[in-house]
Design a protein around this motif. Sequence first.
Motif, PDB file in Angstrom:
ATOM      1  N   LEU A 127      38.372  30.128  35.963  1.00 14.17           N
ATOM      2  CA  LEU A 127      38.198  31.273  36.853  1.00 14.17           C
ATOM      3  C   LEU A 127      38.350  30.861  38.317  1.00 14.17           C
ATOM      4  O   LEU A 127      38.946  31.581  39.121  1.00 14.17           O
ATOM      5  N   GLN A 128      37.812  29.685  38.661  1.00 17.89           N
ATOM      6  CA  GLN A 128      37.915  29.213  40.028  1.00 17.89           C
ATOM      7  C   GLN A 128      39.369  28.939  40.406  1.00 17.89           C
ATOM      8  O   GLN A 128      39.804  29.261  41.514  1.00 17.89           O
ATOM      9  N   SER A 129      40.125  28.346  39.489  1.00 18.33           N
ATOM     10  CA  SER A 129      41.540  28.081  39.771  1.00 18.33           C
ATOM     11  C   SER A 129      42.312  29.374  39.966  1.00 18.33           C
ATOM     12  O   SER A 129      43.217  29.450  40.799  1.00 18.33           O
ATOM     13  N   THR A 131      41.091  32.221  41.200  1.00 20.67           N
ATOM     14  CA  THR A 131      40.786  32.758  42.526  1.00 20.67           C
ATOM     15  C   THR A 131      41.446  31.932  43.624  1.00 20.67           C
ATOM     16  O   THR A 131      41.869  32.474  44.648  1.00 20.67           O
ATOM     17  N   SER A 132      41.549  30.623  43.421  1.00 19.84           N
ATOM     18  CA  SER A 132      42.186  29.776  44.434  1.00 19.84           C
ATOM     19  C   SER A 132      43.665  30.105  44.572  1.00 19.84           C
ATOM     20  O   SER A 132      44.223  30.049  45.666  1.00 19.84           O
ATOM     21  N   SER A 133      44.309  30.459  43.458  1.00 18.15           N
ATOM     22  CA  SER A 133      45.737  30.778  43.512  1.00 18.15           C
ATOM     23  C   SER A 133      46.001  32.061  44.279  1.00 18.15           C
ATOM     24  O   SER A 133      47.123  32.305  44.733  1.00 18.15           O
ATOM     25  N   LEU A 134      44.968  32.894  44.449  1.00 21.35           N
ATOM     26  CA  LEU A 134      45.136  34.112  45.229  1.00 21.35           C
ATOM     27  C   LEU A 134      45.354  33.817  46.704  1.00 21.35           C
ATOM     28  O   LEU A 134      45.685  34.714  47.481  1.00 21.35           O
ATOM     29  N   ASP A 135      45.166  32.552  47.092  1.00 19.44           N
ATOM     30  CA  ASP A 135      45.421  32.160  48.470  1.00 19.44           C
ATOM     31  C   ASP A 135      46.866  32.432  48.861  1.00 19.44           C
ATOM     32  O   ASP A 135      47.166  32.763  50.013  1.00 19.44           O
ATOM     33  N   ASP A 136      47.782  32.317  47.902  1.00 20.59           N
ATOM     34  CA  ASP A 136      49.188  32.612  48.181  1.00 20.59           C
ATOM     35  C   ASP A 136      49.379  34.090  48.495  1.00 20.59           C
ATOM     36  O   ASP A 136      50.222  34.458  49.319  1.00 20.59           O
ATOM     37  N   VAL A 137      48.605  34.946  47.834  1.00 20.44           N
ATOM     38  CA  VAL A 137      48.664  36.375  48.128  1.00 20.44           C
ATOM     39  C   VAL A 137      48.194  36.623  49.552  1.00 20.44           C
ATOM     40  O   VAL A 137      48.741  37.473  50.262  1.00 20.44           O
ATOM     41  N   ARG A 138      47.183  35.874  49.989  1.00 19.21           N
ATOM     42  CA  ARG A 138      46.702  36.014  51.354  1.00 19.21           C
ATOM     43  C   ARG A 138      47.789  35.708  52.368  1.00 19.21           C
ATOM     44  O   ARG A 138      47.946  36.388  53.383  1.00 19.21           O
ATOM     45  N   ALA A 139      48.603  34.687  52.077  1.00 22.07           N
ATOM     46  CA  ALA A 139      49.676  34.317  52.984  1.00 22.07           C
ATOM     47  C   ALA A 139      50.709  35.434  53.101  1.00 22.07           C
ATOM     48  O   ALA A 139      51.193  35.740  54.195  1.00 22.07           O
ATOM     49  N   VAL A 140      51.038  36.057  51.954  1.00 23.57           N
ATOM     50  CA  VAL A 140      51.994  37.170  51.974  1.00 23.57           C
ATOM     51  C   VAL A 140      51.407  38.361  52.730  1.00 23.57           C
ATOM     52  O   VAL A 140      52.095  39.014  53.533  1.00 23.57           O
ATOM     53  N   GLY A 187      29.027  26.196  45.694  1.00 28.05           N
ATOM     54  CA  GLY A 187      30.459  26.347  45.931  1.00 28.05           C
ATOM     55  C   GLY A 187      30.970  27.705  45.501  1.00 28.05           C
ATOM     56  O   GLY A 187      31.811  28.314  46.173  1.00 28.05           O
ATOM     57  N   ASN A 188      30.450  28.222  44.390  1.00 28.03           N
ATOM     58  CA  ASN A 188      30.864  29.538  43.910  1.00 28.03           C
ATOM     59  C   ASN A 188      30.447  30.634  44.892  1.00 28.03           C
ATOM     60  O   ASN A 188      31.223  31.553  45.176  1.00 28.03           O
ATOM     61  N   TYR A 189      29.236  30.548  45.427  1.00 27.82           N
ATOM     62  CA  TYR A 189      28.779  31.541  46.397  1.00 27.82           C
ATOM     63  C   TYR A 189      29.625  31.496  47.668  1.00 27.82           C
ATOM     64  O   TYR A 189      29.954  32.538  48.241  1.00 27.82           O
ATOM     65  N   MET A 190      29.968  30.299  48.117  1.00 22.20           N
ATOM     66  CA  MET A 190      30.787  30.160  49.316  1.00 22.20           C
ATOM     67  C   MET A 190      32.170  30.775  49.107  1.00 22.20           C
ATOM     68  O   MET A 190      32.695  31.477  49.987  1.00 22.20           O
ATOM     69  N   ASN A 191      32.759  30.526  47.935  1.00 21.61           N
ATOM     70  CA  ASN A 191      34.071  31.101  47.645  1.00 21.61           C
ATOM     71  C   ASN A 191      34.004  32.623  47.580  1.00 21.61           C
ATOM     72  O   ASN A 191      34.920  33.315  48.033  1.00 21.61           O
ATOM     73  N   LEU A 192      32.930  33.144  47.012  1.00 23.00           N
ATOM     74  CA  LEU A 192      32.772  34.590  46.913  1.00 23.00           C
ATOM     75  C   LEU A 192      32.731  35.224  48.298  1.00 23.00           C
ATOM     76  O   LEU A 192      33.392  36.241  48.556  1.00 23.00           O
ATOM     77  N   CYS A 193      31.972  34.625  49.203  1.00 25.40           N
ATOM     78  CA  CYS A 193      31.883  35.152  50.570  1.00 25.40           C
ATOM     79  C   CYS A 193      33.243  35.106  51.265  1.00 25.40           C
ATOM     80  O   CYS A 193      33.634  36.053  51.963  1.00 25.40           O
ATOM     81  N   ALA A 194      33.975  33.997  51.063  1.00 24.19           N
ATOM     82  CA  ALA A 194      35.286  33.860  51.702  1.00 24.19           C
ATOM     83  C   ALA A 194      36.275  34.883  51.151  1.00 24.19           C
ATOM     84  O   ALA A 194      37.036  35.506  51.912  1.00 24.19           O
ATOM     85  N   ILE A 195      36.275  35.088  49.833  1.00 20.19           N
ATOM     86  CA  ILE A 195      37.211  36.034  49.212  1.00 20.19           C
ATOM     87  C   ILE A 195      36.924  37.459  49.677  1.00 20.19           C
ATOM     88  O   ILE A 195      37.835  38.217  50.027  1.00 20.19           O
ATOM     89  N   LEU A 196      35.645  37.842  49.702  1.00 19.95           N
ATOM     90  CA  LEU A 196      35.295  39.183  50.164  1.00 19.95           C
ATOM     91  C   LEU A 196      35.648  39.359  51.635  1.00 19.95           C
ATOM     92  O   LEU A 196      36.127  40.426  52.052  1.00 19.95           O
ATOM     93  N   GLY A 197      35.417  38.315  52.436  1.00 18.37           N
ATOM     94  CA  GLY A 197      35.749  38.395  53.858  1.00 18.37           C
ATOM     95  C   GLY A 197      37.234  38.594  54.088  1.00 18.37           C
ATOM     96  O   GLY A 197      37.646  39.415  54.921  1.00 18.37           O
TER      97      GLY A 197
END
Length: 208
Positions: A127-129, A131-140, A187-197
């Motif tokens: 699941l973490q991997s 969400t991390s791959s969604l970083d490419d969507v952020r770039a687009v 780490g999961n909580y930190m990622n959640l905050c970053a994704i929502l932000g």
Amino acid sequence: YGGNAFMNAGAYPMVNDLYKTPKDRADYFARLTSVAGLGAMIGPVVGARLSQLSQRLPFLVAGVMSVLNMLLLSTTMSETLLPSMRKPFRGLTGLNPLSFLALFNPRHRYNTETNGAVRRIASVLALQSCTSSLDDVRAVYASEALGWSAVEDGMVRSIEGLENICCGGLCGVMLSKLGPWLNTRVGNYMNLCAILGMGLSRSTPMLY
């Protein structure tokens, strides 16, 4: 890239072979995270600047760095796994790329011997991997909605590298003092905050 999987799968077991106590392993695993963060901080900025000169130049420079890395691996490092600990090569039977699915099988010895802990860890990592791959969507999104250039995207990825350096230092303390379970939850909580932000951002300052 596929090569990164081989390198990561080799680097961490090398630390496992060299340091026998859990405290030392936790410390050096965390330091490796910071080292990777250093590269992730420098690479995007340099790559973005090089792309302004030529779109192919970042790949050429990365290729040269890979050659240097290969020379470093070949001339300064040696195998850490003792011959007595190595398993015999069983031909093509051990090369099944789908063998990792056994981690999700509750009847496999990986899970029967650990009361299902391996399956739960594998699920968290999968699941973490994702969400991390969604970083490419952020770039687009940043490019199309906010008009970001390669330099601005490189700056954000550089900030992420700086974050990994800082978090790597904290992980060394948290792993040895609090344990890996709590460390993973933080780490999961930190990622959640970053994704929502990032999902709620509507301007460049907010996305930063």
